[in-house]
Scaffold this active site. Structure first.
Site, PDB file in Angstrom:
ATOM      1  CB  CYS A   1      -0.984  -0.051   1.156  1.00 52.94           C
ATOM      2  SG  CYS A   1      -2.379   1.091   0.940  1.00 52.94           S
TER       3      CYS A   1
ATOM      4  CD  GLU B   1      -1.518  -6.057   5.475  1.00 49.55           C
ATOM      5  OE1 GLU B   1      -2.163  -5.058   5.839  1.00 49.55           O
ATOM      6  OE2 GLU B   1      -1.068  -6.194   4.318  1.00 49.55           O
TER       7      GLU B   1
ATOM      8  CG  HIS C   1      -3.621  -3.353   3.193  1.00 51.63           C
ATOM      9  ND1 HIS C   1      -2.656  -3.004   4.107  1.00 51.63           N
ATOM     10  CD2 HIS C   1      -4.082  -2.197   2.667  1.00 51.63           C
ATOM     11  CE1 HIS C   1      -2.543  -1.684   4.148  1.00 51.63           C
ATOM     12  NE2 HIS C   1      -3.398  -1.168   3.285  1.00 51.63           N
TER      13      HIS C   1
END
Length: 251
Positions: free
Chosen positions: A115, A216, A214
């Site tokens: 990001c 994660e 994102h």
């Protein structure tokens, strides 16, 4: 047995409260980042902002680098006035992360920008950003909602590093951003788009990769697993070799 690679992860500088303490400055990163590294076979090492000239020395002790998401990069670094919706509150982090990226690129250390991290990578390479994506994309599907990630499709570009890692023609990813790459930085190429044309991934020499979403926040480990593999294969340069490159600072 070979040790697991050490993956440096940049951190936020924020005021936080815990136990009897209120509004104390801390360096932190959401646990999803460290879990993402750990579940992919690496060991996460948190990197609070430091003097930028120390970036090569820090990276000499690591096997790969992750630049995490967070607040907007100061647009002064890419020669633009600040948009009313641009939120700039981390000057120390801006300088530190730019220095880390420059040092990683110089040393050939595997690098993943997530990001904001992808945006800083693009700017360090001479590119610019769209400061408020809803001004140019309608309807906006990138921003999520306060405290909640959104979802949208991305389309990896075949024949790229990312296209090899994510061979699907389209996949759905977690997202939360209001800025995006505008002019592409030198030495980078686009490796994924959103259906609305927004650049969703860029990559450079070796294992240099930035993703606008994102990963994660999801369950797909393939991008981080690839970084861990690259880190295991490359390891770090000897400390003396990195120090010989001299200080690396934000220009």
């Amino acid at each position: 047995m070979d040790r697991r690679p050490f993956i440096g992860v940049s951190t936020y500088l924020v005021d936080a409260s815990w136990s009897d303490w209120r509004d104390r400055p801390v360096a932190l990163v959401p646990d999803r980042y460290t879990a993402y590294v750990r579940n992919s076979g690496g060991i996460a090492v948190l990197l609070p902002p430091d003097a930028p000239e120390r970036a090569p020395e820090v990276l000499a002790r690591l096997d790969a680098l992750v630049i995490a998401g967070g607040p907007d990069l100061d647009p002064a670094y890419y020669g633009q006035p600040r948009h009313p919706r641009t939120e700039v509150d981390s000057p120390e982090r801006d300088v530190w992360e730019a220095a880390l990226i420059r040092a990683a690129l110089a040393a050939g250390i595997p690098l993943l920008g997530i990001c904001r991290g992808m945006q800083v990578l693009n700017v360090v390479c001479g590119g610019t950003l769209l400061q408020h994506l809803p001004d140019v994309v309608s309807p906006d599907v990138h921003g999520g909602s306060p405290g909640k990630y959104g979802e949208h499709a991305v389309r990896p570009v075949p024949g790229t590093l990312l296209g090899g890692l994510l061979p699907e023609s389209e996949l759905t990813v977690p997202t939360f951003h209001h800025q995006a790459v505008d002019r592409l930085g030198d030495g980078l190429r686009v490796s994924a788009h959103a259906p609305d044309g927004t650049i969703e991934a860029v990559e450079g020499p070796g294992f240099t990769l930035g993703v606008q979403w994102h990963p994660e926040q999801g369950e797909d480990l393939r991008v981080m697993q690839a970084l861990v593999r690259a880190a295991t294969a490359a390891r770090t340069m000897p400390l003396e070799a990195v120090e010989a490159m001299g200080a690396v600072v934000l220009g």
